[in-house]
Each structure stands twice: as structure tokens, then as C-alpha cells.
Design a protein around this motif. Structure first.
Motif: not given
Length: 106
Positions: A16-17, A21-23
């Protein structure tokens, strides 16, 4: 100090977006934590092809590359410890291949 190539393989392509972003935040924190040892954070790469004497394979082979980086480390063991905490290995089928950069006259 010796240099090592980190060749990244595998990884989630259907995040998911928010997960993506967390990665990326984890990735940036890992790179920052390596400081000057991270010579070149490199690049993520798209779909690859493999060229050999028998022709061109469009699928990138059995374990296609998904990115590269170059680090400096005192030894292969030290480079391995850097890779062990890289967020890439937490991804689905994520792995990191490490190879020393050879000092050759080109």
C-alpha cells in the motif's frame, strides 16, 4: 577501506502507499545510521533482463536484482553485519547478496 556491493533481490511489489512510505522511512534511517560507510546508497531498479551466450531472457532470471548499494567496511563480516539490519530483508523474499569490489586496473 574495502568496498562491498549490496545487490538486493526480491521484495514486496504490492505494498500500500502507506506501507511503501513506512519502508522508505526505515530505509532512510538505515542509510543515515551507516554514515560515511554508505558510499553510494544506489538505486532501486525495475524489471531486468539477463544476457548470456545463449540469448536474452526477459524475466531477469531465477532471482532478479531489485537494487544496489556500495558500502565501505573493514571486512566481509563487517559488511554482513550492516546488511543484517537493512529493512530490505524484512520484505517478502527480500535478500541481499554481498560481494567485494575488486581493485583492478580498468
Amino acid at each position: 577501506m574495502p568496498k562491498f556491493v549490496f545487490a538486493y533481490h526480491g521484495g514486496n511489489t504490492d505494498m500500500t502507499p502507506e506501507a511503501g512510505q513506512a519502508m522508505m522511512t526505515q530505509w532512510r534511517n538505515w542509510v543515515a545510521g551507516l554514515g560515511a560507510a554508505m558510499v553510494d546508497p544506489g538505486h532501486a531498479v525495475g524489471e531486468s533482463i539477463t544476457i548470456s551466450p545463449s540469448g536474452v531472457a526477459q524475466d531477469g532470471g531465477a532471482n532478479p536484482i531489485s537494487g544496489v548499494s556500495v558500502v565501505e567496511a573493514a571486512s566481509l563480516e563487517a559488511a554482513t553485519e550492516m546488511a543484517r539490519v537493512c529493512p530490505h530483508i524484512t520484505l517478502v523474499e527480500g535478500s541481499i547478496e554481498i560481494a567485494p569490489v575488486l581493485d583492478m586496473d580498468m
